[in-house]
Scaffold this motif. Structure first.
Motif, PDB file in Angstrom:
ATOM      1  N   GLU A  49       0.976  -1.270   0.084  1.00 32.14           N
ATOM      2  CA  GLU A  49       0.103   0.010  -0.030  1.00 32.14           C
ATOM      3  C   GLU A  49       0.819   1.082  -0.060  1.00 32.14           C
ATOM      4  N   PRO A  50       1.934   1.307   0.635  1.00 37.72           N
ATOM      5  CA  PRO A  50       2.582   2.555   0.799  1.00 37.72           C
ATOM      6  C   PRO A  50       3.311   2.723  -0.739  1.00 37.72           C
ATOM      7  N   LEU A  51       3.592   1.690  -1.303  1.00 32.58           N
ATOM      8  CA  LEU A  51       4.272   1.845  -2.838  1.00 32.58           C
ATOM      9  C   LEU A  51       3.017   2.159  -3.615  1.00 32.58           C
ATOM     10  N   ILE A  52       1.915   1.792  -3.478  1.00 32.29           N
ATOM     11  CA  ILE A  52       1.051   2.233  -4.379  1.00 32.29           C
ATOM     12  C   ILE A  52       0.702   3.756  -4.328  1.00 32.29           C
ATOM     13  N   SER A  53       0.803   4.295  -2.948  1.00 34.49           N
ATOM     14  CA  SER A  53       0.815   5.808  -2.794  1.00 34.49           C
ATOM     15  C   SER A  53       1.882   6.371  -3.387  1.00 34.49           C
ATOM     16  N   LYS A  54       2.974   5.996  -3.348  1.00 33.09           N
ATOM     17  CA  LYS A  54       4.376   6.503  -3.774  1.00 33.09           C
ATOM     18  C   LYS A  54       3.893   6.713  -5.367  1.00 33.09           C
ATOM     19  N   SER A  55       3.301   5.612  -6.029  1.00 34.68           N
ATOM     20  CA  SER A  55       3.279   5.602  -7.475  1.00 34.68           C
ATOM     21  C   SER A  55       2.210   6.809  -7.868  1.00 34.68           C
ATOM     22  N   LYS A  56       1.441   7.405  -7.213  1.00 32.59           N
ATOM     23  CA  LYS A  56       0.531   8.654  -7.531  1.00 32.59           C
ATOM     24  C   LYS A  56       1.403   9.588  -8.102  1.00 32.59           C
ATOM     25  N   GLU A  57       2.606   9.724  -7.681  1.00 32.88           N
ATOM     26  CA  GLU A  57       3.345  10.871  -7.931  1.00 32.88           C
ATOM     27  C   GLU A  57       4.344  10.230  -9.018  1.00 32.88           C
ATOM     28  N   ASP A  58       4.129  10.506 -10.172  1.00 36.48           N
ATOM     29  CA  ASP A  58       5.102   9.885 -11.190  1.00 36.48           C
ATOM     30  C   ASP A  58       6.287  10.889 -11.353  1.00 36.48           C
ATOM     31  N   THR A  59       7.248  10.527 -10.442  1.00 38.78           N
ATOM     32  CA  THR A  59       8.545  11.249 -10.694  1.00 38.78           C
ATOM     33  C   THR A  59       9.632  10.101 -10.810  1.00 38.78           C
ATOM     34  N   THR A  60      10.835  10.709 -11.260  1.00 37.94           N
ATOM     35  CA  THR A  60      11.831   9.611 -11.262  1.00 37.94           C
ATOM     36  C   THR A  60      12.196   9.232  -9.872  1.00 37.94           C
ATOM     37  N   HIS A  61      12.383  10.099  -9.046  1.00 35.18           N
ATOM     38  CA  HIS A  61      12.469   9.530  -7.655  1.00 35.18           C
ATOM     39  C   HIS A  61      11.483   8.762  -7.265  1.00 35.18           C
ATOM     40  N   SER A  62      10.433   8.923  -7.135  1.00 34.46           N
ATOM     41  CA  SER A  62       9.324   7.646  -6.696  1.00 34.46           C
ATOM     42  C   SER A  62       9.366   6.473  -7.655  1.00 34.46           C
ATOM     43  N   ARG A  63       9.801   6.575  -8.731  1.00 32.79           N
ATOM     44  CA  ARG A  63      10.007   5.309  -9.550  1.00 32.79           C
ATOM     45  C   ARG A  63      11.245   4.484  -8.965  1.00 32.79           C
ATOM     46  N   ARG A  64      12.307   5.252  -8.799  1.00 34.65           N
ATOM     47  CA  ARG A  64      13.366   4.684  -8.125  1.00 34.65           C
ATOM     48  C   ARG A  64      13.193   4.025  -6.629  1.00 34.65           C
ATOM     49  N   VAL A  65      12.522   4.855  -6.089  1.00 35.67           N
ATOM     50  CA  VAL A  65      12.094   4.321  -4.703  1.00 35.67           C
ATOM     51  C   VAL A  65      11.249   2.874  -4.644  1.00 35.67           C
ATOM     52  N   VAL A  66      10.158   2.940  -5.643  1.00 38.57           N
ATOM     53  CA  VAL A  66       9.594   1.842  -5.967  1.00 38.57           C
ATOM     54  C   VAL A  66      10.209   0.677  -6.484  1.00 38.57           C
ATOM     55  N   PHE A  67      11.251   0.796  -7.448  1.00 36.47           N
ATOM     56  CA  PHE A  67      11.838  -0.129  -7.947  1.00 36.47           C
ATOM     57  C   PHE A  67      12.807  -0.784  -6.724  1.00 36.47           C
ATOM     58  N   SER A  68      13.515  -0.155  -6.023  1.00 34.66           N
ATOM     59  CA  SER A  68      14.280  -0.526  -5.054  1.00 34.66           C
ATOM     60  C   SER A  68      13.499  -1.506  -4.080  1.00 34.66           C
ATOM     61  N   TYR A  69      12.025  -1.415  -4.055  1.00 30.47           N
ATOM     62  CA  TYR A  69      11.160  -2.419  -3.250  1.00 30.47           C
ATOM     63  C   TYR A  69      10.730  -3.442  -4.149  1.00 30.47           C
ATOM     64  N   LEU A  70      10.393  -3.318  -5.239  1.00 32.59           N
ATOM     65  CA  LEU A  70       9.875  -4.196  -6.271  1.00 32.59           C
ATOM     66  C   LEU A  70      10.803  -5.200  -7.156  1.00 32.59           C
ATOM     67  N   LYS A  71      11.969  -4.394  -7.529  1.00 31.53           N
ATOM     68  CA  LYS A  71      12.924  -5.254  -8.339  1.00 31.53           C
ATOM     69  C   LYS A  71      12.535  -5.931  -9.615  1.00 31.53           C
ATOM     70  N   LYS A  72      11.778  -5.205 -10.199  1.00 38.45           N
ATOM     71  CA  LYS A  72      11.186  -5.724 -11.449  1.00 38.45           C
ATOM     72  C   LYS A  72      10.793  -4.655 -12.314  1.00 38.45           C
ATOM     73  N   LYS A  73      11.169  -4.444 -13.432  1.00 36.66           N
ATOM     74  CA  LYS A  73      10.852  -3.059 -14.244  1.00 36.66           C
ATOM     75  C   LYS A  73       9.448  -3.139 -14.638  1.00 36.66           C
ATOM     76  N   GLU A  74       9.313  -4.301 -15.036  1.00 36.91           N
ATOM     77  CA  GLU A  74       7.711  -4.250 -15.747  1.00 36.91           C
ATOM     78  C   GLU A  74       6.874  -4.119 -14.676  1.00 36.91           C
ATOM     79  N   ALA A  75       6.810  -4.807 -13.442  1.00 41.25           N
ATOM     80  CA  ALA A  75       5.942  -4.266 -12.513  1.00 41.25           C
ATOM     81  C   ALA A  75       5.806  -2.865 -12.001  1.00 41.25           C
TER      82      ALA A  75
END
Length: 189
Positions: A49-75
């Motif tokens: 749920e925090p990752l989905i909240s983070k995805s509401k703001e589409d910035t490079t920084h938020s994408r990198r933060v979410v990628f550090s948790y998910l570790k899959k570019k397609e997701a």
């Protein structure tokens, strides 16, 4: 010892737990619903749920933060491209955990975790909310509304006189020629 640590460790070391939750989060994002144990579903809800909240703001920084948790570019792409626009108006509660029974082998509590805005059956069943007129904080005077009601002509409702119920007629049964023949033979004898 766990001393005031409120999250579920899931009987795993931290590296194993992080990998498990990352893989389950990727599966949830790709498939929109997964079936797992109830404990893992609740832990996944707190993780994703925090990752989905983070995805509401589409910035490079938020994408990198979410990628550090998910570790899959397609997701990450799926999350930011398809899921984030659908949940943009929702202030939280992006997932739903539903208990589905017990596992056959060991009797573990099983649960289905799904993204709320992607359940087509629930969305089709729920009535559409109509946009209601915003209300004011001030109360309207009842005197202003009363004269408008008095000027309307009262509607008269005519009722039909109640008739007495007629006794129900019994349906007529026609006899077949085969049934009549034996009856006639009995009369002749």
């Amino acid at each position: 010892m766990r001393h005031n640590k409120s999250f579920n460790h899931l009987s795993r070391k931290s590296g194993h737990r992080k990998a498990l939750l990352a893989n389950m989060a990727v599966s949830l994002i790709e498939h929109k619903r997964i079936v797992t144990t109830e404990a893992k579903a609740k832990a996944l809800k707190m993780y994703v749920e925090p990752l989905i909240s983070k995805s509401k703001e589409d910035t490079t920084h938020s994408r990198r933060v979410v990628f550090s948790y998910l570790k899959k570019k397609e997701a990450v792409t799926e999350l930011f491209r398809n899921i984030a626009p659908k949940v943009a108006g929702r202030p939280g509660g992006y997932t739903r955990v539903l208990k589905v029974g017990f596992r056959q082998g060991d009797g573990a509590d099983m649960a289905l975790i799904e993204l709320v805005d992607f359940n087509e059956a629930a969305l089709a069943a729920s009535p559409k909310k109509e946009a209601k007129k915003p209300s004011t904080r001030r109360s309207r005077s009842k005197k202003a509304a009363a004269p408008a009601e008095e000027t309307k002509a009262p509607e008269t409702v005519e009722t039909a006189p109640v008739a007495e119920a007629a006794p129900a007629e019994e349906p007529k049964v026609e006899e077949t020629p085969a049934a009549e023949a034996p009856a006639e033979e009995k009369k002749a004898e």
